[in-house]
Design a protein around this motif. Structure first.
Motif, PDB file in Angstrom:
ATOM      1  N   LEU A 122      46.351  38.267  42.637  1.00 20.02           N
ATOM      2  CA  LEU A 122      47.310  37.864  43.666  1.00 20.02           C
ATOM      3  C   LEU A 122      46.915  36.530  44.299  1.00 20.02           C
ATOM      4  O   LEU A 122      47.777  35.682  44.557  1.00 20.02           O
ATOM      5  N   ASP A 123      45.632  36.322  44.518  1.00 21.48           N
ATOM      6  CA  ASP A 123      45.171  35.041  45.063  1.00 21.48           C
ATOM      7  C   ASP A 123      45.512  33.901  44.112  1.00 21.48           C
ATOM      8  O   ASP A 123      46.006  32.843  44.528  1.00 21.48           O
ATOM      9  N   ALA A 124      45.230  34.076  42.825  1.00 16.87           N
ATOM     10  CA  ALA A 124      45.498  33.023  41.852  1.00 16.87           C
ATOM     11  C   ALA A 124      46.984  32.718  41.770  1.00 16.87           C
ATOM     12  O   ALA A 124      47.384  31.552  41.660  1.00 16.87           O
ATOM     13  N   ALA A 125      47.804  33.748  41.839  1.00 17.94           N
ATOM     14  CA  ALA A 125      49.249  33.555  41.748  1.00 17.94           C
ATOM     15  C   ALA A 125      49.795  32.802  42.955  1.00 17.94           C
ATOM     16  O   ALA A 125      50.848  32.160  42.866  1.00 17.94           O
ATOM     17  N   GLU A 126      49.081  32.869  44.069  1.00 18.57           N
ATOM     18  CA  GLU A 126      49.515  32.172  45.284  1.00 18.57           C
ATOM     19  C   GLU A 126      48.885  30.785  45.400  1.00 18.57           C
ATOM     20  O   GLU A 126      48.994  30.139  46.434  1.00 18.57           O
ATOM     21  N   GLY A 127      48.223  30.346  44.333  1.00 19.48           N
ATOM     22  CA  GLY A 127      47.704  28.991  44.312  1.00 19.48           C
ATOM     23  C   GLY A 127      46.301  28.814  44.839  1.00 19.48           C
ATOM     24  O   GLY A 127      45.820  27.682  44.922  1.00 19.48           O
ATOM     25  N   ARG A 128      45.622  29.908  45.190  1.00 13.88           N
ATOM     26  CA  ARG A 128      44.239  29.775  45.639  1.00 13.88           C
ATOM     27  C   ARG A 128      43.327  29.562  44.427  1.00 13.88           C
ATOM     28  O   ARG A 128      43.702  29.847  43.303  1.00 13.88           O
ATOM     29  N   PRO A 129      42.114  29.051  44.661  1.00 16.82           N
ATOM     30  CA  PRO A 129      41.203  28.823  43.524  1.00 16.82           C
ATOM     31  C   PRO A 129      40.982  30.103  42.735  1.00 16.82           C
ATOM     32  O   PRO A 129      40.781  31.172  43.303  1.00 16.82           O
ATOM     33  N   ALA A 130      41.014  29.985  41.412  1.00 14.51           N
ATOM     34  CA  ALA A 130      40.879  31.161  40.560  1.00 14.51           C
ATOM     35  C   ALA A 130      39.481  31.746  40.662  1.00 14.51           C
ATOM     36  O   ALA A 130      38.482  31.022  40.640  1.00 14.51           O
ATOM     37  N   HIS A 131      39.405  33.037  40.799  1.00 14.23           N
ATOM     38  CA  HIS A 131      38.118  33.748  40.809  1.00 14.23           C
ATOM     39  C   HIS A 131      37.455  33.544  39.448  1.00 14.23           C
ATOM     40  O   HIS A 131      38.116  33.666  38.411  1.00 14.23           O
ATOM     41  N   PRO A 132      36.148  33.244  39.403  1.00 13.23           N
ATOM     42  CA  PRO A 132      35.507  32.991  38.102  1.00 13.23           C
ATOM     43  C   PRO A 132      35.543  34.166  37.144  1.00 13.23           C
ATOM     44  O   PRO A 132      35.391  33.981  35.936  1.00 13.23           O
ATOM     45  N   CYS A 133      35.747  35.389  37.660  1.00 13.24           N
ATOM     46  CA  CYS A 133      35.765  36.563  36.787  1.00 13.24           C
ATOM     47  C   CYS A 133      37.130  36.825  36.164  1.00 13.24           C
ATOM     48  O   CYS A 133      37.238  37.665  35.268  1.00 13.24           O
ATOM     49  N   LEU A 134      38.163  36.113  36.621  1.00 11.21           N
ATOM     50  CA  LEU A 134      39.485  36.322  36.038  1.00 11.21           C
ATOM     51  C   LEU A 134      39.492  35.897  34.572  1.00 11.21           C
ATOM     52  O   LEU A 134      38.868  34.902  34.195  1.00 11.21           O
TER      53      LEU A 134
END
Length: 311
Positions: free
Chosen positions: A268-280
């Motif tokens: 959800l964070d990545a979809a909202e434009g926040r920095p991608a979590h390294p584990c994604l």
């Protein structure tokens, strides 16, 4: 409150349903499955198709826990609606199907053990790995290999369905193209088309190697572990029943529900434009592990017990 749609209400979907139901800030707004094999909570709409569910629910998050034959299509349809999408591994067994399409940036592959303790920092820094060892030892009996799991075309093999957590993680640390494969695939118990054991040594350009020992006929305690041998001489052990202890102590490992909730938040964070979590694990990044798996099966020696060969 974010709205979540679950596509697929079988064995894996049931685990996601439990995790989604207990995630703060998320509400299960619907379940899509023409023949659910788990109880859908009262008040949660049940749809016979994911397309009907997407139109009715307009979810923020879609979790796809359908078999590989339909998972990729469902995930891509969901991404086209603007939802953030998490699709259970492997999503597809065909690397060519992962040629990039519009919307694929909103789709991520469900590898909850990659969110285990310590792996975020490790994935962020990507140390030089010269050798990786993937070890899987579990017991899967005939009842498990039913329905879509019966054939390689529908489900892939042990490397797609069982060992992919560790193998995909290993390949995140070991770059390069496959140069040499030395592998054996053993069929003894006659469990449909599925093998009992895969042993492989994979040599990549640059000289790094990945060794795989994955079996589903193991009678001892189950384990799925990854050992990383670093260029500086250090050894890192990713441990647990299914890697869930990460680099920490097994006794302190998070539950699989906790790991799934971490995935939902990261997607959800990545979809909202926040920095991608390294584990994604982005959908397009799955193509390389699938290509390596295909090469292993293509080049492997096949060993069959006499009774299996005659079946």
């Amino acid at each position: 409150m974010k709205r979540a749609l679950l596509v697929g209400a079988g064995e894996v979907g049931a685990k996601h349903l439990t995790a989604l139901s207990g995630t703060p800030g998320l509400a299960v707004a619907g379940v899509a499955d023409p023949a659910p094999r788990t109880d859908v909570p009262r008040g949660v709409p049940l749809f016979a198709s994911w397309r009907a569910a997407l139109r009715a629910v307009t979810p923020d998050l879609v979790v796809v826990a359908a078999p590989p034959g339909t998972a990729l299509a469902a995930a891509r349809d969901a991404a086209q609606t603007g939802a953030a999408v998490l699709v259970e591994k492997p999503g597809t067994t065909d690397p060519a199907a992962l040629a990039p399409r519009p919307g694929d940036g909103r789709v991520f592959v469900a590898f909850q053990p990659h969110f285990a303790p310590g792996l975020d920092a490790l994935l962020a820094e990507r140390p030089a790995v010269v050798r990786a060892e993937v070890r899987l030892a579990v017991r899967r009996d005939p009842g498990y290999f039913r329905g879509w799991r019966r054939t390689y075309a529908a489900a892939g093999g042990v490397l797609h369905q069982q060992a992919i957590h560790g193998l995909a993680l290993a390949l995140r640390f070991v770059p390069g193209d496959v140069e040499v494969i030395d592998a054996a695939v053993t069929h003894c118990r006659g469990l449909a088309e599925t093998e009992d054991h895969v042993a492989a040594a994979i040599t990549l350009s640059g000289g790094a190697t990945v060794q795989v020992d994955a079996r589903v006929d193991h009678d001892g305690p189950p384990a799925h572990e990854l050992v990383l041998h670093l260029a500086d001489g250090r050894r890192l052990d990713v441990r647990g029943r299914n890697l869930e202890a990460g680099l920490g102590e097994i006794a302190a490992a998070p539950t699989h529900e906790e790991l799934r909730r971490a995935m939902y938040a990261a997607v959800l964070d990545a979809a909202e434009g926040r920095p991608a979590h390294p584990c994604l694990f982005p959908l397009t990044a799955l193509r390389r592990p699938l290509e390596v798996i295909d090469r292993v099966y293509r080049d492997a020696r096949v060993v069959r017990a006499a009774h299996a060969a005659a079946a």
